[in-house]
Enzyme design. Structure first.
Site, mmCIF file in Angstrom:
data_model
loop_
_atom_site.group_PDB
_atom_site.id
_atom_site.type_symbol
_atom_site.label_atom_id
_atom_site.label_comp_id
_atom_site.label_asym_id
_atom_site.label_seq_id
_atom_site.Cartn_x
_atom_site.Cartn_y
_atom_site.Cartn_z
ATOM 1 N N TYR A 127 -16.251 -2.099 9.066
ATOM 2 C CA TYR A 127 -15.789 -3.356 8.486
ATOM 3 C C TYR A 127 -16.481 -4.520 9.186
ATOM 4 O O TYR A 127 -16.195 -4.848 10.335
ATOM 5 C CB TYR A 127 -14.272 -3.500 8.604
ATOM 6 N N GLY A 140 -5.528 -7.227 -5.843
ATOM 7 C CA GLY A 140 -4.940 -8.501 -6.251
ATOM 8 C C GLY A 140 -4.532 -8.557 -7.708
ATOM 9 O O GLY A 140 -3.796 -9.470 -8.110
ATOM 10 N N PHE A 141 -4.972 -7.601 -8.528
ATOM 11 C CA PHE A 141 -4.643 -7.640 -9.955
ATOM 12 C C PHE A 141 -3.138 -7.671 -10.199
ATOM 13 O O PHE A 141 -2.629 -8.461 -11.006
ATOM 14 C CB PHE A 141 -5.251 -6.439 -10.693
ATOM 15 N N LEU A 142 -2.391 -6.821 -9.491
ATOM 16 C CA LEU A 142 -0.960 -6.707 -9.730
ATOM 17 C C LEU A 142 -0.178 -7.939 -9.269
ATOM 18 O O LEU A 142 0.992 -8.092 -9.627
ATOM 19 C CB LEU A 142 -0.418 -5.451 -9.050
#
Length: 346
Positions: free
Chosen positions: A55, A209-211
């Site tokens: 990361y 982040g869609f939900l």
């Protein structure tokens, strides 16, 4: 916050994915802001923090996220569970280096980055088909005996692979893609893990982040290092097509005085006693909102109604929980990273 078990480890029922502070979601925050965010999460009750050696900028700043997390948790290191991940490439073994030696080299680098002398949960970060994961499993037992790690896990695997590794050295956790719109794990991973007392640690539990309902069809993602450009559910056409799922979430969030994201997390916490989601964000407000899902409890009747409504929906834009199945997503992401690294070298 309530606790759950990952092998011998006790963790908060919602953890924190820290990747976004170093890469994957566009421009990263200032270090001080990121460190403050991690510490606020701990103050809220989060005791489970997830990172990985990759990361950050793999070529020019390896270990960035581990170093950041290490700084943030230094004052309360003994009170939390730290998880990090490593990946083995066959080139590392070409000169006769053993899998133990190569793995130990990765682990020692992570220990230095994290400024600690042990890792609580050490994942094999994706299975490389050219490196025998059964041998990696055997190495993990040795690292546990040496006191360098406490438990080990695998990421983005199916039940068959998991079973073969678990037979060699018991696996404590599987970190796979799982959310309301990515439910493949319900077919094989959850049944196996429930039977063998293995925790499931979903990454992207809010579907990038869609939900949350905050991403719209006209949302533009950042041009550099934003993996959301490649998430199937986040294409314009699929955001529109999957709107019925958001409508269901909005109905329940209004009734429960919660947010869509909190309902999506409360749903999986109610469904599986061995699930420990690790939502990730680089925004402090979103991080605390996600952790607040621990205070949202669905009744059995509410859960049944929610589950029935979700089961009636068609999901558009499937990604899959096994890494080798994610051809398009993985290829697009890796191609972008290679392009960035080439530009930086020039």
């Amino acid at each position: 916050m309530k606790k759950r078990k990952i092998g011998s480890l006790e963790v908060s029922e919602i953890g924190m994915g820290c990747m976004g502070f170093s890469h994957g979601y566009g421009k990263v925050p200032e270090e001080a802001y990121s460190i403050e965010a991690i510490r606020k999460a701990y103050d809220f009750g989060c005791t489970f923090f997830d990172t990985a050696e990759v990361y950050g900028d793999v070529v020019f700043y390896p270990g960035h996220n581990e170093q950041l997390v290490g700084k943030a948790v230094k004052d309360f290191r003994k009170d939390i569970v730290l998880a990090t991940k490593f990946f083995l490439h066959p080139d590392e073994l070409a000169d006769g280096t053993s899998i133990y030696e190569a793995t130990r080299r990765h682990l020692e680098a992570s220990l230095k980055n994290l400024d600690t002398d042990y890792v609580d949960l050490y994942y094999l970060h994706r299975v490389n088909q050219d490196v025998p994961f059964e041998e990696v499993a055997a190495v993990m037992e040795k690292l546990i005996q040496e006191g360098l790690i406490r438990e080990w896990g695998m990421s983005q695997v199916g039940a068959d692979t998991l079973a073969r590794a678990h037979a060699i050295t018991p696996v404590a956790a599987v970190q796979n893609l799982y959310s309301m719109v990515e439910r493949d794990c319900e077919k094989d991973i959850f049944p196996y893990c429930l039977e063998h007392d293995i925790a499931v640690v979903p990454f992207s539990p809010i579907a990038s982040g869609f939900l949350s309902g905050k991403i719209k069809a006209d949302t533009e993602f950042e041009k550099v290092d934003d993996v959301r450009k490649f998430v199937p559910q986040l294409s314009k056409e699929n955001i529109i097509a999957n709107q019925p799922i958001l409508d269901i979430l909005a109905e329940f969030s209004e009734k429960k005085h919660a947010t869509n994201a909190q309902i999506s997390l409360a749903w999986m916490l109610h469904k599986y006693p061995n699930v420990v989601p690790i939502p990730g964000s680089k925004n402090q407000e979103r991080i605390l909102e996600n952790l607040g899902a621990a205070n949202v409890e669905l009744t059995d009747d509410e859960f049944r109604k929610l589950e029935t409504a979700l089961n009636a929906c068609t999901v558009y834009g499937h990604r899959g929980h096994v890494e080798t199945e994610q051809v398009d997503f993985g290829k697009n992401w890796e191609d972008e990273k290679k392009g960035q690294n080439k530009e930086n070298k020039q």
